[in-house]
Design an enzyme around this catalytic site. Structure first.
Site, PDB file in Angstrom:
ATOM      1  CG  ASP A  76      -0.225   0.012   2.504  1.00  0.00           C
ATOM      2  OD1 ASP A  76       0.859   0.403   2.553  1.00  0.00           O
ATOM      3  OD2 ASP A  76      -0.971  -0.332   3.389  1.00  0.00           O
ATOM      4  CG  ASP A  86      -6.106  -5.181   1.802  1.00  0.00           C
ATOM      5  OD1 ASP A  86      -6.761  -4.338   0.997  1.00  0.00           O
ATOM      6  OD2 ASP A  86      -5.508  -4.895   2.981  1.00  0.00           O
ATOM      7  CB  CYS A 117     -11.182 -26.859   6.800  1.00  0.00           C
ATOM      8  SG  CYS A 117      -9.456 -25.835   6.600  1.00  0.00           S
ATOM      9  CB  CYS A 125      -6.035 -25.687   7.269  1.00  0.00           C
ATOM     10  SG  CYS A 125      -6.903 -25.652   9.041  1.00  0.00           S
ATOM     11  CB  CYS A 159      -9.301 -28.465   9.754  1.00  0.00           C
ATOM     12  SG  CYS A 159     -10.202 -27.004  10.174  1.00  0.00           S
ATOM     13  CG  HIS A 186      -9.576 -22.503  10.285  1.00  0.00           C
ATOM     14  ND1 HIS A 186     -10.063 -23.805   9.701  1.00  0.00           N
ATOM     15  CD2 HIS A 186     -10.433 -21.953  10.345  1.00  0.00           C
ATOM     16  CE1 HIS A 186     -11.213 -23.755   9.415  1.00  0.00           C
ATOM     17  NE2 HIS A 186     -11.817 -22.512   9.983  1.00  0.00           N
TER      18      HIS A 186
HETATM   19 ZN   LIG Z   1      -8.888 -25.738   8.686  1.00  0.00          ZN
END
Ligand SMILES: [Zn+2]
Length: 364
Positions: free
Chosen positions: A72, A246, A284, A286, A289, A315
């Site tokens: 930015d 963002d 999910c 990730c 998870c 996550h």
């Molecule tokens: Zn997750």
């Protein structure tokens, strides 16, 4: 396409305020599917300074992120975080929130800093104002932003760096149209919508995006909605043609124990999760998870273990980027409405749009 890789849109950019997306390594970001991240000119120039980062090989090397980076211009922080001393046509003079030292930021210096950082996309320097101010003041800031846009382009020094212009004008349709007319006539590589997510209502944000979308017409350049990043806002904005987002929200709320799932928000500080053996979101993939339960994360938050912040951030960033992937698919196969009507209702709640910060907690 950027010098450091491709960006599929719609796309979300995790915010690496101080050359780090809080609690996440570049490996975590890659694992979460991040294609592009954002760096903050204001913060990086105060500490460790743009010149030092340039000496150390530029921002990509400094933070070991080899994908695209958008920086930015510093405008948002100067006008929202710093103690502003003076704004005139030359630029903004402000006091650092870190040590009280006085700094002067102009369109030329903002471009120089971003060239030193070596980001793939630089933003023109703009003046942000509270959209609730009298119209004449909002108009003044918009017109100054337009003049600064031309100076930012003239100060461009790196052919390998794209530059985006910023549309201002508060929530006034006429001012927004005037801003679109000026900014879109300039040879920017992309068009950003600034001045939102600063306390306006959800309906004001949607209405402003309608005006901007209509005024931009079939302009083919990427459209970036600055500072917006709540699940329901993604749908509102993608529906109106926004390509890039963002926001600090996914990582900031993660550090408070709030995680985002397809079923809505979970607050891990809620005692009910202490005995819940299921993952945060069964769909999910990730690290949090796949390997851990809600009960484990709820425990980590209560014990204030550092891993809590990392796992919850992993996550939320993964879920947000996966939502972007699903949005892209839905736009190509016509299932956008179905996806929106499944996810957006569980995130809908009243209240103003804002990314304003609790700075005393040392967050973004
Ligand atoms: Zn997750």
């Amino acid at each position: 396409m950027t010098p450091h890789g491709q960006i599929d849109t719609p796309q979300f950019m995790p915010v690496g305020t101080q050359a780090t997306v809080k609690a996440l390594t570049p490996g975590d970001l890659r694992g979460a599917g991040a294609q592009v991240i954002l760096g903050n000119t204001y913060h990086l120039n105060l500490r460790p300074t743009a010149e030092r980062i340039a000496r150390l090989g530029g921002l990509h090397r400094f933070m070991a992120w080899d994908g695209p980076i958008l920086t930015d211009s510093g405008g948002f922080q100067v006008f929202s975080l710093a103690d502003l001393r003076r704004v005139d046509d030359d630029g903004a003079t402000f006091t650092s929130h870190l040590d009280g030292s006085i700094h002067h930021l102009t369109p030329e210096r903002a471009m120089e800093i971003q060239a030193l950082l070596g980001s793939d996309v630089a933003m023109a320097f703009d003046q942000l104002v509270d959209p609730g101010l009298p119209l004449a003041q909002v108009a003044d800031a918009m017109q100054r932003t337009n003049r600064w846009a031309e100076r930012s382009l003239a100060a461009r020094s790196r052919p390998d760096q794209a530059v985006y212009g910023i549309i201002q004008g508060g929530v006034d349709p006429e001012l927004r149209r005037e801003s679109v007319a000026v900014i879109s006539a300039l040879p920017f590589d992309g068009i950003a919508v600034g001045g939102l997510s600063v306390g306006e209502s959800k309906s004001q944000m949607a209405a402003t995006l309608e005006v901007v979308t209509e005024a931009l017409g079939d302009d083919p350049r990427p459209r970036y909605l600055m500072g917006v990043g709540s699940p329901v806002d993604f749908f509102t904005a993608v529906e109106r043609g926004i390509d890039l987002f963002d926001c600090v929200l996914p990582t900031r709320v993660a550090r408070t124990g709030q995680v985002w799932t397809d079923a809505g928000r979970l607050n891990l500080r809620n005692a009910a999760f202490m005995d819940d053996p299921t993952p945060l979101d069964a769909a999910c993939a990730c690290e949090a998870c796949v390997h851990h339960s809600r009960a484990y994360l709820a425990h980590l938050f209560r014990a204030r273990e550092l891993l809590a912040y990392r796992l919850a951030s992993v996550h939320n960033v993964t879920w947000t980027l996966e939502l972007m992937r699903r949005l892209r698919t839905s736009l190509s196969d016509g299932s956008f409405t179905e996806l929106r009507d499944r996810i957006a209702p569980v995130y809908r709640r009243d209240g103003p749009n804002t990314r304003m910060t609790v700075y005393d907690a040392g967050v973004e």
